[in-house]
Design an enzyme around this catalytic site. Structure first.
Site, PDB file in Angstrom:
ATOM      1  N   HIS A   1      43.600  47.665  93.025  1.00 58.30           N
ATOM      2  CA  HIS A   1      44.784  47.929  93.843  1.00 58.30           C
ATOM      3  C   HIS A   1      45.761  48.886  93.159  1.00 58.30           C
ATOM      4  O   HIS A   1      46.910  49.003  93.603  1.00 58.30           O
ATOM      5  CB  HIS A   1      45.483  46.616  94.202  1.00 58.30           C
ATOM      6  CG  HIS A   1      44.739  45.808  95.221  1.00 58.30           C
ATOM      7  ND1 HIS A   1      44.459  46.288  96.472  1.00 58.30           N
ATOM      8  CD2 HIS A   1      44.190  44.567  95.158  1.00 58.30           C
ATOM      9  CE1 HIS A   1      43.785  45.375  97.156  1.00 58.30           C
ATOM     10  NE2 HIS A   1      43.604  44.330  96.377  1.00 58.30           N
TER      11      HIS A   1
ATOM     12  N   GLU B   1      48.460  44.249  89.482  1.00 63.08           N
ATOM     13  CA  GLU B   1      47.911  45.101  90.543  1.00 63.08           C
ATOM     14  C   GLU B   1      48.337  44.642  91.943  1.00 63.08           C
ATOM     15  O   GLU B   1      48.189  45.382  92.905  1.00 63.08           O
ATOM     16  CB  GLU B   1      46.383  45.157  90.456  1.00 63.08           C
ATOM     17  CG  GLU B   1      45.700  43.860  90.802  1.00 63.08           C
ATOM     18  CD  GLU B   1      44.355  44.067  91.514  1.00 63.08           C
ATOM     19  OE1 GLU B   1      43.889  45.201  91.648  1.00 63.08           O
ATOM     20  OE2 GLU B   1      43.775  43.056  91.956  1.00 63.08           O
ATOM     21  N   ASN B   2      48.824  43.391  92.047  1.00 60.20           N
ATOM     22  CA  ASN B   2      49.254  42.885  93.356  1.00 60.20           C
ATOM     23  C   ASN B   2      50.754  42.612  93.392  1.00 60.20           C
ATOM     24  O   ASN B   2      51.243  41.903  94.282  1.00 60.20           O
ATOM     25  CB  ASN B   2      48.518  41.580  93.681  1.00 60.20           C
ATOM     26  CG  ASN B   2      47.024  41.675  93.542  1.00 60.20           C
ATOM     27  OD1 ASN B   2      46.427  41.099  92.628  1.00 60.20           O
ATOM     28  ND2 ASN B   2      46.401  42.425  94.436  1.00 60.20           N
TER      29      ASN B   2
ATOM     30  N   ASP C   1      46.755  38.240  87.630  1.00 55.88           N
ATOM     31  CA  ASP C   1      47.271  39.064  88.730  1.00 55.88           C
ATOM     32  C   ASP C   1      48.558  38.517  89.363  1.00 55.88           C
ATOM     33  O   ASP C   1      48.542  37.540  90.116  1.00 55.88           O
ATOM     34  CB  ASP C   1      46.227  39.204  89.845  1.00 55.88           C
ATOM     35  CG  ASP C   1      44.913  39.782  89.359  1.00 55.88           C
ATOM     36  OD1 ASP C   1      44.505  39.467  88.229  1.00 55.88           O
ATOM     37  OD2 ASP C   1      44.279  40.523  90.127  1.00 55.88           O
TER      38      ASP C   1
HETATM   39 FE   LIG Z   1      44.250  41.034  92.119  1.00 53.92          FE
HETATM   40 FE   LIG Z   2      41.630  43.208  92.161  1.00 55.59          FE
END
Ligand SMILES: [Fe+2]
Ligand SMILES: [Fe+2]
Ligand SMILES: [Fe+2]
Ligand SMILES: [Fe+2]
Ligand SMILES: [Fe+2]
Ligand SMILES: [Fe+2]
Ligand SMILES: [Fe+2]
Ligand SMILES: [Fe+2]
Lengths: 254, 254, 254, 254
Positions: free
Chosen positions: B67, B38-39, B9
């Site tokens: 996310h 996703e971040n 991530d």
């Molecule tokens: Fe994440």
């Molecule tokens: Fe997550």
């Protein structure tokens, strides 16, 4: 300086087997050995046979977790100075959450606490730690923080950074690769991992959990039979700080 | 044989910074690079700036997670063949959950799925994987299983063992130390960890989460400012199996 | 004997509309009026406009819940003796959880507490109530127990039976049909219901929640526009017991 | 027009007692009687003795819920046309989730489904209902929606409004006071309530749950011994719509 070995959740017979076979041979490399044994009795709780086996193999202090109450024999051990359950159970709960030991002329306090994210609504572990730290004469403090969420574990690490010697997590049964010393001197690892069968779903034979995930009906969980792995953390602790922290891993040969 | 790098991530500016600085220099050691992003956009979702930066730095495929919907700009990217959201969102959801690439004359299918334990009630990821695997011509399959619970991730590993090349988890933002090849040849690691600020509570400055845990009232979360760490997994994949798997970690110098 | 009206969660403009239109006309039938207003400001929290409107319409005391912090204007009201947030927020939280009023020469203490099952991990509401009840001069005690699970609400009822005048639940937004006096004299109803739009999913226009359940992606929730219903409970309280308890319901005409 | 009685979760011996004593005397007022019996066998599941007693007393169809698997004897009944478990268990689960009956020359289809908010991650009940409603010849459809959250239950009501005769909830064990006909003709009540001991924490003697809430350690739950209450809903159903809906309640005399 105290050389500590912390051993992650001992799970069932495979966990006891690898611990009792391996620990005696390396015991003299450590000054103090702590083991989380919440899954020692067939995966659920601590029984007398397991407690005796662990102490005999060289464990000095046993911590527990959400499975504390999984085996009724635990009640025979909760008054033992060497056996801790999470400190943030409400007032009136049997047992205690911390104990202070004399190690090589230094004081070492071991604490067991439990997280609340995705877990039982115990008392606030952050507030309870604040209260505990008002005490004097605790010496160097080692916290086994039994919690599910990485966010809660990391937050506890920074919350206690510079106030305790080390925060090491348990409960997920998978060792994390993030052993390090936080900015103010506290040793930290998110999870110590499990001491139990390597080829397993956190200790259980995969068939049970997979069936459960697929069908959502009850499935029997059995302790996996495979060679076992001991997962732990080695720490050198002095003046309530950690000088060195590293993962420790031993796997039974094929 | 395909040499794969999977990057955990990517979190906010520090995550993009370490990735874009480090990846180009090592890109030629790998045949294909996948990153969970996703971040990427300030901790929440994927925006155009982040997507472009990652692709430019050498990422070939982006996966997402819970996310996915954190930034509206993601909708401009969900039709891109290189951008995947969890496959087990219900029918009718924008985007797709897998994509097949041609790498060195071999087929490689990347899948993104999300767990359900302690998470959103999506469709059953186990059933969805069963359905996907009925397809032919997927070649070697790599699954980014974005999930919270170690039990669900390990169960997915054994469920797919021998049926996909690799199952690597994301979402907890802490790398696990259990990279290994499962009995039937599938590469597995419970969590790849985060690519973001090292001194943080899963990406955020500790002050916000600690305040939240102590007071239970809303606290502002800000992306932590500290040197960043890239966490990933390297895999050598052939014939839908993994020949070698190892953690990959790079930390910005002090 | 104090004749009490307790009004369930006031939700958005429709909730304020039915309350301010209906309450003044019946106000003289009651000695004291309490309203849960955690959703008064557009569904989220309490703002100044809402607080003023409720007090002007005849409300004597406002209770809150998990949405206490939904609108920043609440901070202007948390020091007001008539505004309560759940008592089991941790030490250090703004505001207070109980207040004692003089009603017809008798003391009436209103308490607001929050459950923990399926909710935020606040301090234990059972333990906090035990502590509160050690105080003297509380007079008759009315508890608005803001909780999700029927088990926790019923347990609180029996836990406090004979120790407080009444335990009435809020939070689910649906009135329950179980108003009764428990064996030792405490009035009890699991949930008072909502004061807000009748044709809605707990206050919101059904389109948002249905879209959310079907697609699991973010959907905009808007306050439903339909005729509104006021849901409440009427109690006759004396010597810290309830003599009579009954549901109270008023619906705007078509 | 079919006159239906739906009886909420029958809980243990007190629940069976009030049902078998009361139902035969009023049975001829109804054309069809459905009872949720997920707690019939000592609080957990359905056994042969309970199933036989309910059918003998005049129940035509039994629905279940999350406690479907609580007693192994249920497997002897899951093939019976009159016994339903939630329809959204995954493919491959024993039993079925709907059954069509011939009542007074009309078709009546009873469906049992389970919610997912704060519950087990089954298949999406909204999507499953969509699929079911593609079938022809279902006649009038009655759904027992076994769910925890009022939001999910209300959303299901509006989702199916005008497409089924009625949606009545179960699981919380507390009857709600919101029986009504939704805008497009579907009868709705959030929860039918429990048929079991009145003085109890959703069926159990209060001592167990209170001990559990206070101490967070395991406590024995026993079926409460008190006079019992039958909670149900009466509906007049025609052409897949509800003409009339009202709560039905009978309490054993002191
Ligand atoms: Fe994440
Ligand atoms: Fe997550
Ligand atoms: Fe454990
Ligand atoms: Fe545990
Ligand atoms: Fe509310
Ligand atoms: Fe609420
Ligand atoms: Fe039930
Ligand atoms: Fe249930």
């Amino acid at each position: 300086m105290i050389r500590l070995l912390f051993i992650g959740d001992v799970y069932g017979k495979p966990g006891r087997r690898v611990l009792t076979a391996h620990l005696p041979g390396v015991r003299d490399q450590f000054d103090f050995v702590i083991a989380n044994a919440e899954n020692a009795a067939g995966g659920f709780g601590l029984n007398t046979e397991s407690a005796k086996a662990l102490f005999k193999a060289g464990v000095d202090c046993i911590t527990l977790g959400n499975h504390t109450w999984g085996n009724r024999e635990v009640f025979a051990w909760l008054d033992d100075e060497r056996v801790l359950r999470p400190i943030n159970y409400p007032l009136g709960t049997a047992g205690k959450g911390f104990s202070t030991f004399e190690v090589k002329g230094e004081r070492l306090t071991v604490v067991n606490a439990m997280g609340r994210v995705f877990m039982e609504a115990l008392d606030d572990p952050f507030a309870v730690m604040n209260t505990l730290l008002e005490r004097e004469d605790l010496g160097s403090i080692f916290l086994d923080f039994h919690a599910e969420a990485t966010s809660e574990k990391a937050a506890m690490g920074y919350f206690l950074d510079g106030r305790v010697a080390a925060v090491v997590g348990t409960h997920t049964h998978i060792a994390t690769a993030d052993a390090r010393i936080l900015p103010k001197g506290t040793g930290y690892q998110t999870d110590a991992g499990m001491t139990g069968p390597l080829e397993s779903v956190i200790g259980a034979d995969p068939e049970g959990p997979i069936g459960r995930f697929l069908l959502r009906t009850p499935h029997r969980y059995v302790v996996a039979e495979s060679r076992a792995q001991l997962n732990g953390v080695v720490l050198e602790v002095e003046n309530n700080r950690t000088l060195r922290i590293a993962r420790y891993e031993y796997t039974e040969p094929h």
